[in-house]
Design an enzyme around this catalytic site. Structure first.
Site, PDB file in Angstrom:
ATOM      1  N   HIS A   9      47.946  -6.181  49.610  1.00  0.00           N
ATOM      2  CA  HIS A   9      46.697  -5.648  49.046  1.00  0.00           C
ATOM      3  C   HIS A   9      47.011  -4.507  48.080  1.00  0.00           C
ATOM      4  O   HIS A   9      47.491  -3.452  48.474  1.00  0.00           O
ATOM      5  CB  HIS A   9      45.778  -5.171  50.179  1.00  0.00           C
ATOM      6  CG  HIS A   9      44.456  -4.701  49.702  1.00  0.00           C
ATOM      7  ND1 HIS A   9      43.769  -3.662  50.281  1.00  0.00           N
ATOM      8  CD2 HIS A   9      43.669  -5.125  48.683  1.00  0.00           C
ATOM      9  CE1 HIS A   9      42.627  -3.478  49.650  1.00  0.00           C
ATOM     10  NE2 HIS A   9      42.544  -4.346  48.668  1.00  0.00           N
TER      11      HIS A   9
ATOM     12  N   GLU B 149      49.337  -2.355  50.524  1.00  0.00           N
ATOM     13  CA  GLU B 149      49.260  -2.568  51.970  1.00  0.00           C
ATOM     14  C   GLU B 149      49.893  -3.920  52.261  1.00  0.00           C
ATOM     15  O   GLU B 149      49.502  -4.935  51.669  1.00  0.00           O
ATOM     16  CB  GLU B 149      47.795  -2.572  52.433  1.00  0.00           C
ATOM     17  CG  GLU B 149      47.126  -1.215  52.321  1.00  0.00           C
ATOM     18  CD  GLU B 149      45.647  -1.241  52.711  1.00  0.00           C
ATOM     19  OE1 GLU B 149      45.231  -0.343  53.457  1.00  0.00           O
ATOM     20  OE2 GLU B 149      44.915  -2.136  52.257  1.00  0.00           O
TER      21      GLU B 149
ATOM     22  N   ASN C  90      40.441   0.381  53.098  1.00  0.00           N
ATOM     23  CA  ASN C  90      39.008   0.081  53.100  1.00  0.00           C
ATOM     24  C   ASN C  90      38.337   0.423  54.428  1.00  0.00           C
ATOM     25  O   ASN C  90      37.138   0.673  54.483  1.00  0.00           O
ATOM     26  CB  ASN C  90      38.757  -1.379  52.714  1.00  0.00           C
ATOM     27  CG  ASN C  90      38.858  -1.570  51.208  1.00  0.00           C
ATOM     28  OD1 ASN C  90      38.657  -0.634  50.444  1.00  0.00           O
ATOM     29  ND2 ASN C  90      39.185  -2.772  50.762  1.00  0.00           N
TER      30      ASN C  90
ATOM     31  N   SER D 133      40.777  -8.089  49.928  1.00  0.00           N
ATOM     32  CA  SER D 133      40.518  -6.733  50.405  1.00  0.00           C
ATOM     33  C   SER D 133      39.809  -6.751  51.753  1.00  0.00           C
ATOM     34  O   SER D 133      39.756  -5.745  52.438  1.00  0.00           O
ATOM     35  CB  SER D 133      39.661  -5.981  49.384  1.00  0.00           C
ATOM     36  OG  SER D 133      38.533  -6.750  49.042  1.00  0.00           O
TER      37      SER D 133
HETATM   38  N1  3HC Z   1      47.134   0.505  32.343  1.00  0.00           N
HETATM   39  C1  3HC Z   1      47.911   1.498  31.850  1.00  0.00           C
HETATM   40  N2  3HC Z   1      47.609   2.793  31.950  1.00  0.00           N
HETATM   41  C2  3HC Z   1      46.446   3.103  32.557  1.00  0.00           C
HETATM   42  C3  3HC Z   1      45.575   2.134  33.082  1.00  0.00           C
HETATM   43  C4  3HC Z   1      45.974   0.763  32.964  1.00  0.00           C
HETATM   44  N3  3HC Z   1      45.219  -0.226  33.452  1.00  0.00           N
HETATM   45  N4  3HC Z   1      44.508   2.756  33.632  1.00  0.00           N
HETATM   46  C5  3HC Z   1      44.702   4.072  33.474  1.00  0.00           C
HETATM   47  N5  3HC Z   1      45.866   4.292  32.820  1.00  0.00           N
HETATM   48  C6  3HC Z   1      46.497   5.574  32.511  1.00  0.00           C
HETATM   49  C7  3HC Z   1      45.918   6.295  31.315  1.00  0.00           C
HETATM   50  O1  3HC Z   1      46.527   5.894  30.102  1.00  0.00           O
HETATM   51  C8  3HC Z   1      46.257   7.761  31.623  1.00  0.00           C
HETATM   52  O2  3HC Z   1      47.590   8.054  31.355  1.00  0.00           O
HETATM   53  P1  3HC Z   1      48.079   9.583  31.036  1.00  0.00           P
HETATM   54  O3  3HC Z   1      47.556  10.467  32.137  1.00  0.00           O
HETATM   55  O4  3HC Z   1      49.560   9.499  31.012  1.00  0.00           O
HETATM   56  O5  3HC Z   1      47.432   9.889  29.726  1.00  0.00           O
HETATM   57  C9  3HC Z   1      46.118   7.793  33.119  1.00  0.00           C
HETATM   58  O6  3HC Z   1      46.251   6.462  33.598  1.00  0.00           O
HETATM   59  C10 3HC Z   1      44.799   8.366  33.498  1.00  0.00           C
HETATM   60  O7  3HC Z   1      43.774   7.568  32.876  1.00  0.00           O
HETATM   61  P2  3HC Z   1      42.488   8.176  32.147  1.00  0.00           P
HETATM   62  O8  3HC Z   1      42.835   9.461  31.446  1.00  0.00           O
HETATM   63  O9  3HC Z   1      41.874   7.084  31.354  1.00  0.00           O
HETATM   64  O10 3HC Z   1      41.454   8.455  33.284  1.00  0.00           O
HETATM   65  P3  3HC Z   1      41.659   9.179  34.662  1.00  0.00           P
HETATM   66  O11 3HC Z   1      42.474  10.415  34.534  1.00  0.00           O
HETATM   67  O12 3HC Z   1      40.296   9.271  35.274  1.00  0.00           O
HETATM   68  O13 3HC Z   1      42.494   8.142  35.533  1.00  0.00           O
HETATM   69  C11 3HC Z   1      42.387   6.449  37.130  1.00  0.00           C
HETATM   70  C12 3HC Z   1      42.047   6.867  35.729  1.00  0.00           C
HETATM   71  C13 3HC Z   1      43.894   6.271  37.280  1.00  0.00           C
HETATM   72  C14 3HC Z   1      41.698   5.120  37.358  1.00  0.00           C
HETATM   73  C15 3HC Z   1      41.897   7.580  38.118  1.00  0.00           C
HETATM   74  O14 3HC Z   1      40.572   7.923  37.814  1.00  0.00           O
HETATM   75  C16 3HC Z   1      41.977   7.168  39.556  1.00  0.00           C
HETATM   76  O15 3HC Z   1      43.015   7.215  40.168  1.00  0.00           O
HETATM   77  N6  3HC Z   1      40.813   6.775  40.125  1.00  0.00           N
HETATM   78  C17 3HC Z   1      40.721   6.284  41.481  1.00  0.00           C
HETATM   79  C18 3HC Z   1      41.058   4.840  41.475  1.00  0.00           C
HETATM   80  C19 3HC Z   1      40.977   4.268  42.844  1.00  0.00           C
HETATM   81  O16 3HC Z   1      40.579   4.890  43.803  1.00  0.00           O
HETATM   82  N7  3HC Z   1      41.354   2.999  42.940  1.00  0.00           N
HETATM   83  C20 3HC Z   1      41.302   2.276  44.156  1.00  0.00           C
HETATM   84  C21 3HC Z   1      40.009   1.557  44.217  1.00  0.00           C
HETATM   85  S1  3HC Z   1      39.795   0.733  45.750  1.00  0.00           S
HETATM   86  C22 3HC Z   1      40.592  -0.724  45.523  1.00  0.00           C
HETATM   87  O17 3HC Z   1      41.080  -1.056  44.479  1.00  0.00           O
HETATM   88  C23 3HC Z   1      40.674  -1.591  46.720  1.00  0.00           C
HETATM   89  C24 3HC Z   1      39.678  -2.696  46.721  1.00  0.00           C
HETATM   90  O18 3HC Z   1      39.926  -3.468  47.845  1.00  0.00           O
HETATM   91  C25 3HC Z   1      38.263  -2.234  46.723  1.00  0.00           C
END
Ligand code: 3HC
Length: 297
Positions: free
Chosen positions: A142, A154, A192, A119
């Site tokens: 990424h 990315e 990022n 990252s």
């Molecule tokens: N596998 C399968 N399904 C998953 C899952 C996984 N690992 N994680 C979440 N899900 C599914 C859930 O089953 C649910 O499905 P549904 O809507 O069909 O019922 C859906 O995703 C939503 O999950 P939740 O209801 O548990 O919770 P949320 O609605 O809060 O969603 C989330 C979770 C998808 C993580 C959402 O909160 C989100 O998009 N958050 C932001 C994540 C983000 O910004 N990620 C990037 C981080 S930065 C990064 O990674 C880069 C690094 O370099 C730092």
């Protein structure tokens, strides 16, 4: 340059998600970890995620089994020798990565494309641990957490990446079911570069008393439609990871907006890494689904 067999290095949160995504997209996928124990832990996470998709009806029981059958694990680098692409998602440590790439360069066939999921570490710095011919086949891929859900990848080009290899990598991103974006090898790439200063600013706003943890999170969620507020996201990504990325970006650009605020540093020193350690901006130890905000300022 057909990609059939995918190698993944590391079966942690990102590596397991990448392996699951590759196998789900129909690629024969092999994951390498340092121990059987870590492999099993990663595969348990994959199983859990696949079961969530199966429960929702996104995949059938047959598809779940077929994905499992396309996935295998190993603790040996040699088993990655004939992979068409190897995606590295090991610890964010440049020495460790360079050592791994140098070894892999000797083992893999000349055609293998090397991709890093880093990252924040420079792709160029990793690439130079390999032979000149491999350097043209070296890119960044990424992904975002949780990898099976987040649509973006990315695709990072260095000044030496071969154009045809780069286009092949873009195509591969699409084959994985992701939306690829093109990014240059500048620390933080696109996401990022914009995300880290935002998260650090949220911490500064907290330190300055602009709002509470809950009110800042709620504002960004409900005011802008972000899926998570900055503190929930920081805890989700890991505050140690966030601190580490910020340090690298600050060293690269020497700009104040990338400098980790004192509170973040102290939280990391105190072991408050977020969800993974049980406490961060929120305390997850009592009820992980309804965490309570920590008293930090
Ligand atoms: N596998 C399968 N399904 C998953 C899952 C996984 N690992 N994680 C979440 N899900 C599914 C859930 O089953 C649910 O499905 P549904 O809507 O069909 O019922 C859906 O995703 C939503 O999950 P939740 O209801 O548990 O919770 P949320 O609605 O809060 O969603 C989330 C979770 C998808 C993580 C959402 O909160 C989100 O998009 N958050 C932001 C994540 C983000 O910004 N990620 C990037 C981080 S930065 C990064 O990674 C880069 C690094 O370099 C730092």
């Amino acid at each position: 340059m057909e990609i059939k067999r995918v190698g993944v290095l590391g079966c942690g949160l990102m590596g397991s998600g990448i392996a699951q995504t590759a196998a789900s997209a129909g690629f024969e996928t092999i994951v390498r970890e340092v121990s059987d124990e870590l492999l099993q832990k990663g595969f348990a996470g994959i199983e859990k995620s696949l079961s969530r998709f199966a429960e929702k009806g996104t995949i059938t029981a047959e598809q779940q089994k077929a994905i499992r059958d396309r996935l295998s694990g190993t603790t040996s680098f040699a088993d990655l020798a004939d992979c068409d692409i190897v995606i590295e998602a090991i610890i964010e440590n440049i020495e460790e990565k360079r050592k791994t790439y140098a070894e892999l360069d000797r083992i893999c066939k000349p055609e293998t494309i090397f991709a890093s999921n880093t990252s924040s570490i420079s792709i160029t710095e990793m690439m130079t641990a390999t032979s000149p011919s491999r350097q043209q086949r070296f890119i960044g891929l990424h992904f975002f957490n949780p990898v099976p859900i987040m649509k973006l990848v990315e695709v990072v080009k260095t000044i030496l990446t071969d154009d045809a290899i780069y286009e092949r990598a873009i195509e591969f991103g699409k084959q994985l079911g992701k939306v690829p974006v093109r990014a240059g090898d500048k620390t933080g790439f696109i996401v990022n570069r914009l995300l880290v200063p935002y998260m650090l600013d949220a911490i500064r706003a907290l330190e300055e008393g602009v709002g509470s943890i809950v009110d800042i999170d709620t504002s960004m969620k409900l005011g802008l439609g972000y899926p998570m507020g900055p503190f929930t996201l920081g805890d989700f990504v890991g505050l140690d990871t966030t601190y580490y990325i910020a340090e690298i970006m600050f060293n690269e650009f020497r700009e104040k907006r990338f400098a980790p605020p004192p509170l973040l540093k102290r939280m990391v020193l105190a072991g408050l890494y977020g969800r993974k350690s049980g406490r961060g901006f929120y305390d997850y130890t009592k009820d992980p689904k309804n965490p309570t905000p920590m008293k930090l300022v």
